[in-house]
Design a protein around this motif. Structure first.
Motif, mmCIF file in Angstrom:
data_model
loop_
_atom_site.group_PDB
_atom_site.id
_atom_site.type_symbol
_atom_site.label_atom_id
_atom_site.label_comp_id
_atom_site.label_asym_id
_atom_site.label_seq_id
_atom_site.Cartn_x
_atom_site.Cartn_y
_atom_site.Cartn_z
ATOM 1 N N GLU A 163 0.810 -1.218 0.000
ATOM 2 C CA GLU A 163 0.000 0.000 0.000
ATOM 3 C C GLU A 163 0.842 1.265 0.000
ATOM 4 O O GLU A 163 0.436 2.276 -0.580
ATOM 5 C CB GLU A 163 -0.909 0.007 1.235
ATOM 6 N N GLN A 164 2.005 1.230 0.655
ATOM 7 C CA GLN A 164 2.845 2.419 0.763
ATOM 8 C C GLN A 164 4.306 2.046 0.549
ATOM 9 O O GLN A 164 4.791 1.071 1.139
ATOM 10 C CB GLN A 164 2.686 3.087 2.131
ATOM 11 N N LEU A 173 -1.574 -0.133 -3.969
ATOM 12 C CA LEU A 173 -0.599 0.933 -3.716
ATOM 13 C C LEU A 173 -1.262 2.302 -3.839
ATOM 14 O O LEU A 173 -1.795 2.653 -4.893
ATOM 15 C CB LEU A 173 0.565 0.832 -4.704
ATOM 16 N N THR A 174 -1.220 3.060 -2.761
ATOM 17 C CA THR A 174 -1.803 4.403 -2.762
ATOM 18 C C THR A 174 -0.759 5.503 -2.613
ATOM 19 O O THR A 174 -1.020 6.643 -2.982
ATOM 20 C CB THR A 174 -2.822 4.561 -1.612
ATOM 21 N N ARG A 175 0.422 5.159 -2.097
ATOM 22 C CA ARG A 175 1.416 6.194 -1.805
ATOM 23 C C ARG A 175 2.788 5.743 -2.292
ATOM 24 O O ARG A 175 3.286 4.685 -1.897
ATOM 25 C CB ARG A 175 1.470 6.439 -0.300
ATOM 26 N N LEU A 176 3.400 6.559 -3.150
ATOM 27 C CA LEU A 176 4.764 6.315 -3.625
ATOM 28 C C LEU A 176 5.566 7.591 -3.450
ATOM 29 O O LEU A 176 5.352 8.575 -4.159
ATOM 30 C CB LEU A 176 4.752 5.881 -5.101
ATOM 31 N N CYS A 228 -0.838 0.431 -10.943
ATOM 32 C CA CYS A 228 -1.183 0.833 -9.573
ATOM 33 C C CYS A 228 -2.452 1.671 -9.657
ATOM 34 O O CYS A 228 -2.410 2.898 -9.519
ATOM 35 C CB CYS A 228 -0.043 1.588 -8.903
ATOM 36 N N LEU A 264 -3.335 4.480 -6.967
ATOM 37 C CA LEU A 264 -2.314 5.429 -6.529
ATOM 38 C C LEU A 264 -2.898 6.830 -6.410
ATOM 39 O O LEU A 264 -3.497 7.345 -7.353
ATOM 40 C CB LEU A 264 -1.158 5.434 -7.537
ATOM 41 N N ASN A 265 -2.712 7.458 -5.244
ATOM 42 C CA ASN A 265 -3.193 8.840 -5.091
ATOM 43 C C ASN A 265 -2.122 9.804 -4.621
ATOM 44 O O ASN A 265 -2.336 11.009 -4.652
ATOM 45 C CB ASN A 265 -4.435 8.913 -4.192
ATOM 46 N N LEU A 305 1.832 10.534 -5.556
ATOM 47 C CA LEU A 305 3.008 10.242 -6.380
ATOM 48 C C LEU A 305 3.985 11.394 -6.179
ATOM 49 O O LEU A 305 3.779 12.487 -6.700
ATOM 50 C CB LEU A 305 2.601 10.107 -7.850
ATOM 51 N N ILE A 332 -2.334 7.887 -14.292
ATOM 52 C CA ILE A 332 -2.308 8.635 -13.027
ATOM 53 C C ILE A 332 -3.652 9.319 -12.784
ATOM 54 O O ILE A 332 -3.721 10.340 -12.104
ATOM 55 C CB ILE A 332 -1.171 9.676 -13.016
ATOM 56 N N VAL A 376 -4.542 10.092 -9.130
ATOM 57 C CA VAL A 376 -3.543 10.739 -8.274
ATOM 58 C C VAL A 376 -4.087 12.048 -7.722
ATOM 59 O O VAL A 376 -4.621 12.881 -8.460
ATOM 60 C CB VAL A 376 -2.234 10.980 -9.054
#
Length: 470
Positions: free
Chosen positions: A65-66, A97-100, A120, A123-124, A126, A159, A162
């Motif tokens: 997730e992160q 995965l929400t956070r990169l 992903c 993903l929100n 990036l 994205i 995001v």
């Protein structure tokens, strides 16, 4: 540790391990599911780490997730290619995965050294920052040879969810190109945008419409940027509006060539900016006045900070604006902070007529290292609600309030001498030319009946305090 124990891991934190070169066990097998339940991975200050995951582990992080990687000076890739991988395309699927976050990784060049796909969908966040060798987006190839190592994303739809996005110059250019080519495309989830950019404009006026849900805009260290929103040919006769409906916060810092926010004729509206602050920092090429035409939209800000702009002579253009406005321009500003403006002569231009600007909410003013300013307030600017005044190291400052024919008077034409009726805190620090608070008014403590804290240091010409304090 057994495979079952590995599979029970949910979170992994590796921090300040200067000699670690590998985080995960190195094995040749193609499929390693021992860490399949990992949800959070954070790696910080592992200076010698060159790669984060072996490919056998990365392809099985189904629950991740992160992912956060910070300050790893020698990190070159996120996923390390195995010795027997050949030329096959690897699939990295991170459904949750929400956070990169990739922060300060100067050697990071790619996600994986080979052909791969990256999914992903949730993903929100990036946020790659100071990763100058790392490409987020696919640059148009033209007649260039086929790529052998793709960037992370090849389409703006990748994205689409995001909410917070940080980009360097090359990626910003690609995103701008995508937005210009897709007039009906919106990044409807995007709320926060941080950019480092090296072009003369950030967005065209038409592309700006794709960011109408944006809430926060940070633009940082863009050496060539002249406009935030660039006017287009149609703007000369434009009747439509450019609206950032949700934009609440703008921070513009270290933009050496910035001239204005928007130069076109279309109406620029930021109705939600009342809830936030506007930071303007380090604009050596910005000249003249900032507010009075439409260069910098601060009317709806709660806080204005201006720093290190060596050519700016005034902040609020009272003189040139008074003839343009039948009704006062109301600012919701609560605080104004001005620092290191060596050419600034006025915060508000002196104007013997009533000011077209209204500051009914202004509570705090701080001015520091503005060496050419002679006075702080013209008489025409109301100070009724000012509570906090801090003035330091302004070498030519002679008085705080300039007295002129616009000075407020009562019905009997007697001057009203309550300069700061709500002021509770005042600092006057290292002001060698300061003679008085206002010419003709010698009793400082009568200028505010609620003043509780007063700090005066190195103001050798200021004589008004002796009788007050004795």
């Amino acid at each position: 540790m057994t495979s079952r124990e590995h599979s029970s891991w949910r979170s992994s934190l590796w921090k300040e391990l200067p000699n670690v070169t590998h985080v995960w066990p190195q094995q040749d097998k193609q499929n390693d599911s021992r860490f399949r339940n990992l949800q959070q991975v954070s790696v910080k200050s592992c200076r010698k780490l060159k790669a984060l995951f072996p490919v056998a582990i990365a392809t099985n992080l189904k629950m991740l997730e992160q992912l956060e990687v910070h300050f790893c000076d020698e990190l070159r890739e996120i996923v390390e290619k195995d010795s027997g991988g050949g030329g096959e395309t690897k699939k990295f699927v991170f459904l949750y995965l929400t956070r990169l976050r990739l922060y300060n990784l100067p050697q990071l060049a790619h996600f994986y050294d080979g052909m791969f796909t990256f999914e992903c969908p949730e993903l929100n966040i990036l946020y790659p920052f100071n990763c100058n060798k790392f490409d987020l987006f696919q640059t148009p190839q033209g007649n260039s040879p086929p790529i052998t190592r793709p960037p992370l994303f090849s389409n703006i739809k990748d994205i689409s969810k995001v909410k917070t996005l940080s980009m360097k110059s090359k990626d910003t250019w690609v995103l701008k190109s995508w937005l210009q080519q897709s007039e009906d495309l919106e990044l409807e989830y995007l709320r926060g945008l941080m950019l480092t950019f090296d072009d003369d404009c950030l967005l065209t006026s038409s592309a700006a419409g794709s960011l109408k849900h944006l809430e926060e805009l940070y633009v940082y260290d863009c050496k060539s940027l002249k406009d935030i929103v660039q006017k287009e040919q149609d703007d000369e006769t434009a009747t439509e509006e450019i609206i950032f409906e949700q934009l609440k916060r703008i921070s513009l810092q270290h933009l050496r060539s910035l001239e204005c926010f928007y130069q076109g004729n279309a109406a620029l509206k930021l109705p939600s900016l009342a809830q936030t602050a506007l930071f303007l920092n380090n604009y050596p090429e910005l000249e003249g006045k900032w507010v009075g035409s439409s260069e910098i939209p601060v009317e709806w800000s709660l806080s204005l900070q201006v720093r290190k702009c060596k050519h700016v002579e005034a902040i609020f253009d009272v003189k040139d604006t008074s003839a343009k406005h039948d009704d006062p321009v109301t600012f919701r500003l609560r605080t104004i902070v001005l620092k290191e403006l060596p050419s600034m002569r006025h915060v508000w231009n002196n104007d013997p007529k009533a000011s077209p600007f209204s500051f009914p909410f202004l509570e705090g003013v701080g001015v520091q290292e503005c060496k050419r300013i002679k006075n702080l307030f013209p008489a025409s600017v109301p100070r009724d609600y000012l509570r906090h005044l801090d003035v330091r190291k302004c070498g030519e400052l002679e008085e705080i309030v300039a007295k002129d024919e616009a000075f407020p008077q009562d019905a009997n034409n007697k001057e009203i001498d309550m300069l700061f009726p709500q002021l509770t805190f005042m600092v006057l620090w290292a002001l060698p030319e300061l003679r008085c608070i206002c010419s003709g008014m010698q009793n400082l403590l009568d200028q505010s009946v609620v003043l509780t804290r007063l700090y005066v240091f190195s103001c050798p010409k200021l004589k008004a305090f002796a009788a007050d304090i004795a």
